[in-house]
Design a protein around this motif. Sequence first.
Motif, PDB file in Angstrom:
ATOM      1  N   THR A  51      -1.822  -9.028   1.197  1.00  0.00           N
ATOM      2  CA  THR A  51      -1.504  -7.610   1.157  1.00  0.00           C
ATOM      3  C   THR A  51      -0.158  -7.368   1.778  1.00  0.00           C
ATOM      4  OG1 THR A  51      -2.564  -7.219   3.292  1.00  0.00           O
ATOM      5  CG2 THR A  51      -3.935  -6.984   1.329  1.00  0.00           C
ATOM      6  N   ASP A 106      -0.554   4.501  -0.277  1.00  0.00           N
ATOM      7  CA  ASP A 106      -1.377   5.683  -0.024  1.00  0.00           C
ATOM      8  C   ASP A 106      -0.528   6.750   0.667  1.00  0.00           C
ATOM      9  OD1 ASP A 106      -3.313   4.029  -0.944  1.00  0.00           O
ATOM     10  OD2 ASP A 106      -4.666   4.251   0.760  1.00  0.00           O
ATOM     11  N   THR A 149       0.839  -1.191   0.000  1.00  0.00           N
ATOM     12  CA  THR A 149       0.000   0.000   0.000  1.00  0.00           C
ATOM     13  C   THR A 149       0.877   1.245   0.000  1.00  0.00           C
ATOM     14  OG1 THR A 149      -1.724  -1.155   1.232  1.00  0.00           O
ATOM     15  CG2 THR A 149      -1.792   1.244   1.260  1.00  0.00           C
ATOM     16  N   SER A 152      -4.896  -1.769  -6.480  1.00  0.00           N
ATOM     17  CA  SER A 152      -5.520  -1.637  -5.163  1.00  0.00           C
ATOM     18  C   SER A 152      -6.713  -2.575  -5.000  1.00  0.00           C
ATOM     19  CB  SER A 152      -5.957  -0.189  -4.926  1.00  0.00           C
ATOM     20  OG  SER A 152      -7.059   0.159  -5.749  1.00  0.00           O
ATOM     21  N   ARG A 153      -7.237  -3.110  -6.100  1.00  0.00           N
ATOM     22  CA  ARG A 153      -8.368  -4.038  -5.995  1.00  0.00           C
ATOM     23  C   ARG A 153      -7.959  -5.321  -5.281  1.00  0.00           C
ATOM     24  NH1 ARG A 153      -8.605  -7.966 -10.251  1.00  0.00           N
ATOM     25  NH2 ARG A 153      -6.678  -7.960 -11.452  1.00  0.00           N
ATOM     26  N   ASP A 212      -4.818  -3.261   0.039  1.00  0.00           N
ATOM     27  CA  ASP A 212      -5.508  -2.329   0.917  1.00  0.00           C
ATOM     28  C   ASP A 212      -5.247  -0.908   0.449  1.00  0.00           C
ATOM     29  OD1 ASP A 212      -6.438  -4.357   2.570  1.00  0.00           O
ATOM     30  OD2 ASP A 212      -4.618  -4.327   3.800  1.00  0.00           O
ATOM     31  N   GLY A 213      -6.215  -0.014   0.662  1.00  0.00           N
ATOM     32  CA  GLY A 213      -6.027   1.384   0.323  1.00  0.00           C
ATOM     33  C   GLY A 213      -6.384   1.682  -1.116  1.00  0.00           C
ATOM     34  N   ASP A 214      -6.025   2.880  -1.530  1.00  0.00           N
ATOM     35  CA  ASP A 214      -6.373   3.363  -2.865  1.00  0.00           C
ATOM     36  C   ASP A 214      -5.239   3.231  -3.879  1.00  0.00           C
ATOM     37  OD1 ASP A 214      -8.933   4.144  -2.051  1.00  0.00           O
ATOM     38  OD2 ASP A 214      -8.171   6.053  -1.282  1.00  0.00           O
ATOM     39  N   ALA A 215      -4.034   2.969  -3.425  1.00  0.00           N
ATOM     40  CA  ALA A 215      -2.884   2.875  -4.331  1.00  0.00           C
ATOM     41  C   ALA A 215      -1.968   1.761  -3.864  1.00  0.00           C
ATOM     42  CB  ALA A 215      -2.121   4.201  -4.375  1.00  0.00           C
ATOM     43  N   ARG A 267      -3.858   2.431  -8.835  1.00  0.00           N
ATOM     44  CA  ARG A 267      -5.263   2.280  -8.477  1.00  0.00           C
ATOM     45  C   ARG A 267      -5.790   0.894  -8.886  1.00  0.00           C
ATOM     46  NH1 ARG A 267      -9.063   2.829  -5.002  1.00  0.00           N
ATOM     47  NH2 ARG A 267     -11.131   3.342  -5.826  1.00  0.00           N
ATOM     48  N   TYR A 268      -5.360   0.429 -10.059  1.00  0.00           N
ATOM     49  CA  TYR A 268      -5.779  -0.893 -10.537  1.00  0.00           C
ATOM     50  C   TYR A 268      -5.392  -1.983  -9.539  1.00  0.00           C
ATOM     51  CZ  TYR A 268      -5.491  -5.296 -13.105  1.00  0.00           C
ATOM     52  OH  TYR A 268      -5.603  -6.609 -13.473  1.00  0.00           O
TER      53      TYR A 268
END
Length: 345
Positions: free
Chosen positions: A342, A272, A270, A308-309, A312-315, A305-306
Amino acid sequence: MRVLVVLQDHRAAGHAAQVLRGAGADVVTVADPAHAPTAAAAGDPDVVVADADLLTRAGRVVETVRTQAPDAAVLLLTDRLDVEGALTALRHGAQDLLVAPVDGPALVAAVERLGARARGARSRTRRAVVLAVGAHPDDVEIGVGGTLAAHRARGDAVVVLTLSRGARGGEAAVREAEAVAAAELLGARLFLRDLPDTALGTSGATLAAVEEVVAEVRPDVVYTHGAHDRHQDHRAVHEATVVAARRVPFVACYQSPSSTVDFRPTSYATIDGHVETKLALLRCYASQSAVRVYLDPALVVATARYWSRLGDGDAVEPLEVVRDVTPAHAVATTRSTAAAPTAEV
């Protein structure tokens, strides 16, 4: 023992460096005090030897150095020693003062004593040493630039080893300067070798270069290229690094623009809060930005961002874990589980 000497008298600085090197220390001298914080971040010194007046002059250089090397002991040299000056030095984090000119044995004794104390304190609150290995300038920033920024933010020491100057992909001198700028921005120690671009081998000089740096910095974590990559240099560096880092507790591979569909991450870091730092690192490589589509900031953000699926988190930056024998009591650098693969830094 790693020592950073920040003395404005060039003769005194040269003498101190000569004496300390003679005692076996690894010494870096800085002529311009303004460059001292960068040198401290890159060199991770055990002891800083500086002029006492740098506490209040030149933008409080010693205080700034301490922010970049918080574990270092500070030895100040002063023209005269008085109670007020000693109290000021101690309030600003100095561990000892010596009155200049200092004879060699006294300087060595003070540095050895303070260095041993600093290393003891560091071992009790040990930071991880993180080594990122790439074939060309910008490789590690593309693959794990956000992860390295996260390591630095948590206080880990970051080292970058780049094995070629990328002469086939641009002008070597320009790319070297860009790599230096990126390392300074990251606060990383940079090893930049000059092996032949596009013709790196899996053994010989490549393996020797990686083994040399691994032996010197003794990393806890290593990031490098993956095996599933269309670029022959990337594959060679992967093989050499896996061999050289065979005793390193944690080894993982990052994704490159030339990674194939067989790149299959098993852990997700992660990043973020560190995406902007990654973009700033990539902006250091201006000569490449104009000709490399994969350096487009929008694509870099979209890729993080892709992934992150799965994390955890957005990035997120994806990693293929090669080796993970980190003991539970060691400094945690990456964590993964079968249910939720993760990674956290």
